[in-house]
Each structure stands twice: as structure tokens, then as C-alpha cells.
Design an enzyme around this catalytic site. Structure first.
Site, PDB file in Angstrom:
ATOM      1  N   TYR A   1      24.489  32.094  61.761  1.00 46.09           N
ATOM      2  CA  TYR A   1      25.008  31.150  60.769  1.00 46.09           C
ATOM      3  C   TYR A   1      25.249  29.806  61.455  1.00 46.09           C
ATOM      4  CZ  TYR A   1      26.444  31.862  55.924  1.00 46.09           C
ATOM      5  OH  TYR A   1      26.491  31.926  54.554  1.00 46.09           O
TER       6      TYR A   1
ATOM      7  N   GLU B   1      26.096  26.462  59.654  1.00 40.45           N
ATOM      8  CA  GLU B   1      26.440  25.393  58.716  1.00 40.45           C
ATOM      9  C   GLU B   1      26.831  24.129  59.475  1.00 40.45           C
ATOM     10  OE1 GLU B   1      29.473  26.896  56.185  1.00 40.45           O
ATOM     11  OE2 GLU B   1      28.055  27.874  54.831  1.00 40.45           O
TER      12      GLU B   1
ATOM     13  N   ASP C   1       7.855  11.528  47.167  1.00 37.61           N
ATOM     14  CA  ASP C   1       7.711  12.965  47.362  1.00 37.61           C
ATOM     15  C   ASP C   1       6.258  13.198  47.771  1.00 37.61           C
ATOM     16  OD1 ASP C   1       7.218  15.675  47.130  1.00 37.61           O
ATOM     17  OD2 ASP C   1       8.339  15.927  45.273  1.00 37.61           O
TER      18      ASP C   1
ATOM     19  N   THR D   1       7.464  19.134  51.243  1.00 33.76           N
ATOM     20  CA  THR D   1       7.512  20.529  51.625  1.00 33.76           C
ATOM     21  C   THR D   1       7.059  20.623  53.084  1.00 33.76           C
ATOM     22  OG1 THR D   1       5.260  20.806  50.820  1.00 33.76           O
ATOM     23  CG2 THR D   1       7.029  21.446  49.338  1.00 33.76           C
TER      24      THR D   1
ATOM     25  N   LYS E   1       2.185  23.992  52.287  1.00 38.03           N
ATOM     26  CA  LYS E   1       1.004  23.320  51.727  1.00 38.03           C
ATOM     27  C   LYS E   1       0.030  22.952  52.848  1.00 38.03           C
ATOM     28  CE  LYS E   1       3.175  21.731  47.431  1.00 38.03           C
ATOM     29  NZ  LYS E   1       4.588  22.118  47.595  1.00 38.03           N
TER      30      LYS E   1
ATOM     31  N   ARG F   1       7.649  27.961  54.510  1.00 34.70           N
ATOM     32  CA  ARG F   1       8.038  27.422  53.208  1.00 34.70           C
ATOM     33  C   ARG F   1       9.425  26.797  53.312  1.00 34.70           C
ATOM     34  NH1 ARG F   1       4.711  28.957  49.355  1.00 34.70           N
ATOM     35  NH2 ARG F   1       6.206  28.388  47.745  1.00 34.70           N
TER      36      ARG F   1
END
Length: 587
Positions: free
Chosen positions: A178, A180, A334, A360, A363, A369
Site C-alpha cells: 500500500y 497512498e 487526451d 492511457t 493502446k 492498462r
């Protein structure tokens, strides 16, 4: 107040206020002793001070301590307790020694549980099982999906195949941590190596796109490009502020804001912000920048968005910059569908003109992803007509706002396995081999477009400048939905898409076809000539099934079952696709 536990202990707890002591009733029964302390044999009296409780221990007598502002007293019995009625009238003695508060000593090995090696073996038995043994059901489904990928032709423009190194990172121990926060400012400990991985990913992202770290920052934590876009809006805007992007029927994405003709708000971008979309020219399929400027000056968006998900032509970023300056908007791109081309310098770069760039990471980047956000920092290069920025007008103020928009505003801890996989991808993106790959992607798209046009197919804008073609099927009497089902039955993967002017929300009139995935597997221009022939045969099958079974989906799908033309084409597709290597697998 008496906190004694009836019929369970030979000790009683008394709760005292800070005032004078009062007498307390006590109930005693012969039972297992209440153990509040784990004293060692022969411990000396001591006083422990710390936290919320001060504890005073004595060998004999009552024990007093303070808890949450109240004095607690452990009462030691100093008299015999007669047994209750109903049995024998035996008497038992309650010892007043401190032994009652100590756990009984255990004989060596007695009740100590399994030895260490037994416990280690148990962990290995659970934790080291291969998937086929741990879950045969999931393993079998995954094997079937791999077989589909290997034996099929993948033409979805947003999909690709990753390398073994990326798969290894995604399935690694990094998923256990974890993290964060940002490197150097985490909410959890033990992140020194995770910080190093994320910082390396930052460096490689800037290098891959040729960006100066003094002028650009990057956040690699978004779970997707949609998450990245919403994080930008959340960081830079107030609720109900205005955004403007290309509408989905014209090739835009729903995360840029969109309302259906009935007024339904399709994504969070339209639910939390006001959006007004611009469109392509219905005759040419190209973006009409004069109309964009006209709408922007009427609407005055705070963020003007360029980039789309099914637009086959180059973007005029310079013109969009002028429009953004004129209406006082931040210019955001984008570039999810063209990020690989941008990195390889095989198309115009949004970084020359835009304030914020999202993408992204899969692609045509061929990575895991996820999403990524780039933002300008340092001194501003230009002044905008509006007053969007606050504070020092000579400095960009995007970094802290966008980082906050990603976490904690929009998502939780980053996926460290994804960030490591992205770092691996970005190292590859900066190589000459990757540039050669993108050049082949474009050549293959041109070959596919030319092959379809020679066969009298209508392509939106008449061709392509990038990695995809947009095929309007309405001239063949077909819809994108019907054609997608036929191709799927033949093991060809494409996706339906609206064509400007059709009723895209109900029955999209076209399909989007991309070349990155099959180029990754090694296909060249001649191979895409063969693929074009497969696609034409699929249109013929679709037309024949429509004639025989009609447009009702249930009947149409029944017509595809055991259809000899479908079976024949499927066998040819599988034989063709199986010739090519599959990255990450020895097949």
C-alpha cells in the site's frame, strides 16, 4: 459502580471517581482467575507510566490504576468464600498472593502449537500453489482466452499485446504494498523501494516524450485515462464549471463530457461539470475549427479539450491553442489513442501547445492498462485571456492541484505493480525499435485503408493519418453491431462505433479498426491486404444472414450458428493468425 464479573473470577474491579474512596460490594466465586497482568515470577513492585494509564503494582494488597480519567482498583479477596448451596458445602481458599494474576507455567513443548517448520510448510502449501492447482476453473477460462487471442485477429484500435517483462511486473509482489501519497510523502511506511520505482517511472515518462523536467511534471498513478481526465477536472475546476470537447458521435470520448439527444448525462464529466461538445463537419468528417472557435466564444469553457477515441486524422493543436487563449481556457489534450505516435514523433505533438496532457498507458504504447497525466510547471509561456489561474500569474499552478485531484480526490493507493510495468514500457518507448514499430503501425493502417477503398468501402474522411480507420457500413446496409457479431463468430475482434449523423446510441453505423495489435505480432502491409479480404467476406456473410433471418438480434445470431460460411472463414482466420508469434507466451 461495581464492575465485578459475577461467577467468573476471584478478583473484582472497582471504578472510583477522583474523589474520596467509597466502599464497594464484591461478588466472588470459585473460577479461573482474572488475569490483568503477565508478571514474571518474583517481580519487584514497580510503577509504570505511559500513554493513557498509570499502573502501580504491589506484591500484595489492592492494585490501583487510572484509565481514561477514572481510577480503577483491582480488589484482592482476603477471606474465605463459602461455596453456594446445592452441593457438598465445600470451602475453598482464594489466595491473596500475586500468583493469581500470573499465567501458570507450561511444561516445555506443552500447548506451544505447531513448530516453526510446520507453520512454514502450511504457508507454502497455501501461498505457492500454481494457478492450475489453486483454481482450476479460473485457470481453464484464462487458457481459453489465451487461445482466443492467439488464434484470432485483433483489430480493436485500443488494444495491444504486452511483453513478458510487463506481465512479470504486473503479476509481481509489488501488488502487496500500500502506497497512498506521492514518493517521499506516503501515508504508509516501508515505501523506500516503491518510491524509487515511481521516481524512475517519472523520469522515463518525461524522457520518452522528450520533455524538460523543469517545464513538465507527471503523475503516473491514475487507474485509467478516464480517471486521469476526471482528476484534472476535479483539481482545476469547481463543480458546474464548464468543459468542452469533441462529442462521441464525432469521434470524441464520453469522459470529455456528453449528453445523449434525450439529455441523459453519460459520464461523471457531464454529471459534475457543464459540458458543451463540438462536432466534425458532417460532409467531410474533419473537425471544423471555425465552428469550434464560435462555440468556445459563446460557451467560455474553463477547459478546452482536444483528442478523441475514433478520429483518424491529425489534430491542429496550434489552432486549438489560439482558441483556448481567445476564450480564456486551459488547453488539455487526451492523447490516449495517439500517445505512441507522439512519443515516436510520428504525428504532431500536443506538448508544444497544451497545458495538460493525459493518456492511457496501453493502446499503442504497449504497456499495462492505466492512465497518466502530464502538466506544465514553472514559468508560464503565455498569458490567457481569462483569469483561470489564481495566485502568482507568472507561474503554473497545476502540479499540486492535479496531484490532489488524483489522490485523495478520485482514487486510493496507486497500483505499484502497474507503475513498475509502466516504467518498463517507457524504457522501450524511448528506443529506435519502438519508433520503427510505430512507423509500421502507420504503414499498415494506410495499407488497410487503401485495400478497403479499392473494394468500394466508405471510410470516414477518406483515409487515415494515424493507426485507425473508421468504416461507415451504412452504404452496405449493415450496422456496426451486426458486423461486429459476424466478425466475432469468425474470430476477428473489432468494435462498433457511431458515425456522425447516425443514431449511434441505438444502432451505430460503423466500426473502428486499428492496426497496433497485429503489428505487434509481426504483421506487415501484405498481411493487412489479407485481413481486408477477410473483412469483406464478413460483410457478405452479414448481408446473407440478414436476408435469411432478418434484423432481430436473436434470429440473426441463430443464423450464425453452424453457418458453413462462418465456419470456413473462421478456419482461415485461425490458420492465418496462428502463424504469428504472441508476445509473452511460447505458442
Amino acid at each position: 459502580m461495581d464492575l465485578s464479573r459475577p461467577a467468573s473470577s476471584d478478583l473484582s474491579l472497582g471504578l472510583h471517581s477522583h474523589g474520596p474512596s467509597h466502599a464497594h460490594a464484591r461478588v466472588h466465586a470459585v473460577a479461573a482467575p482474572l488475569r490483568l497482568f503477565d508478571d514474571s515470577e518474583g517481580a519487584k513492585p514497580e510503577r509504570l507510566e505511559g500513554g493513557e494509564a498509570d499502573v502501580e503494582r504491589e506484591d500484595e494488597g489492592d492494585q490501583h490504576f487510572s484509565l481514561l480519567g477514572h481510577s480503577l482498583c483491582v480488589k484482592r479477596p482476603r477471606r474465605l468464600v463459602n461455596g453456594g448451596g446445592g452441593g457438598g458445602g465445600d470451602t475453598s481458599s482464594c489466595s491473596s498472593s500475586s500468583a493469581a494474576l500470573r499465567p501458570a507455567k507450561r511444561a516445555a513443548g506443552e500447548g506451544s502449537g505447531p513448530d516453526l517448520e510446520t507453520r512454514r510448510a502450511a504457508v507454502r502449501a497455501w501461498g505457492n500453489q500454481p494457478l492450475a492447482e489453486a483454481d482450476p476453473d479460473v485457470h481453464a477460462l484464462m487458457e481459453r482466452e489465451l487461445d482466443r487471442q492467439v488464434r484470432g485477429i485483433e483489430l480493436i484500435a485500443s488494444e495491444n499485446f504486452v511483453c513478458r517483462a510487463v506481465l512479470d511486473a504486473l503479476g509481481s509482489h509489488l501488488t502487496n504494498k500500500y502506497s497512498e501519497g506521492l514518493p517521499g510523502a506516503r501515508y504508509y511506511g516501508g515505501n523506500q523501494h516503491i518510491d524509487a520505482i515511481e521516481r524512475l517511472c517519472h523520469e522515463r515518462a518525461l524522457t520518452a516524450f522528450g520533455l524538460d523536467p523543469a517545464c513538465w511534471g507527471v503523475n503516473v498513478q491514475p487507474y485509467s485515462c478516464t480517471s486521469a481526465n476526471l482528476a484534472v477536472y476535479t483539481g482545476l475546476l469547481q463543480p458546474k464549471d464548464r468543459i468542452m470537447g469533441l462529442e462521441p458521435p464525432s469521434g470524441g470520448h464520453v469522459s470529455h463530457g456528453y449528453y445523449t439527444p434525450s439529455g441523459k448525462k453519460v459520464s461523471g464529466a457531464s454529471i459534475f461539470f457543464e459540458s458543451l461538445s463540438y462536432k466534425v463537419n458532417p460532409q467531410t468528417g474533419y473537425i471544423d475549427y471555425d465552428k469550434v472557435e464560435e462555440r468556445a466564444m459563446d460557451f467560455h469553457p474553463k477547459i478546452l479539450i482536444c483528442g478523441g477515441s475514433s478520429y483518424p486524422r491529425e489534430w491542429d493543436f496550434a489552432r486549438m491553442r489560439l482558441i483556448a487563449d481567445k476564450c480564456g481556457a486551459v488547453l488539455m489534450c487526451d492523447m490516449a489513442h495517439i500517445s505512441g505516435l507522439v512519443a515516436a514523433k510520428e504525428c504532431r505533438s500536443p506538448f508544444d501547445y497544451c497545458d495538460v496532457v493525459t493518456s492511457t498507458t496501453h493502446k499503442n504504447l504497449r504497456g499495462p492498462r492505466g492512465g497518466i497525466v502530464f502538466f506544465r510547471k514553472g514559468k508560464k509561456l503565455r498569458k490567457r485571456g481569462g483569469s483561470f489561474s489564481q495566485g502568482d500569474e507568472s507561474e503554473y499552478d497545476f502540479e499540486d492541484k492535479i496531484n490532489f485531484g488524483v489522490f485523495p480526490s478520485m482514487q486510493g493507493g496507486p497500483h505499484n505493480n502497474h507503475i513498475a510495468a509502466l516504467a518498463i514500457t517507457l524504457k522501450q518507448v524511448a528506443t529506435p525499435d519502438y519508433k520503427a514499430y510505430i512507423q509500421q503501425v502507420k504503414r499498415n493502417a494506410q495499407a488497410l485503408a487503401s485495400a478497403l477503398i479499392r473494394r468500394k468501402c466508405r471510410l470516414v474522411t477518406g483515409g487515415t493519418d494515424n493507426h485507425l480507420v473508421l468504416w461507415d457500413l451504412r452504404t452496405l446496409g449493415l450496422t456496426g453491431k451486426i458486423f461486429e457479431k459476424v466478425c466475432e463468430a469468425c474470430h476477428i475482434s473489432i468494435n462498433k462505433t457511431p458515425i456522425y449523423g447516425d443514431n449511434g446510441s441505438i444502432s451505430p453505423g460503423g466500426v473502428r479498426i486499428g492496426t497496433p495489435a497485429m503489428t505487434t505480432r509481426g504483421c506487415l502491409e501484405d498481411d493487412f491486404e489479407t485481413i481486408a479480404e477477410f473483412l469483406i467476406r464478413a460483410t457478405q456473410i452479414a448481408s446473407n444472414v440478414l436476408k435469411e433471418h432478418g434484423k432481430q438480434q436473436k434470429e440473426f445470431l441463430r443464423g450464425l450458428q453452424n453457418n458453413k460460411d462462418v465456419i470456413e472463414l473462421r478456419n482461415q482466420v485461425e490458420a492465418f493468425a496462428s502463424q504469428f508469434a504472441m508476445p509473452g507466451f511460447d505458442v
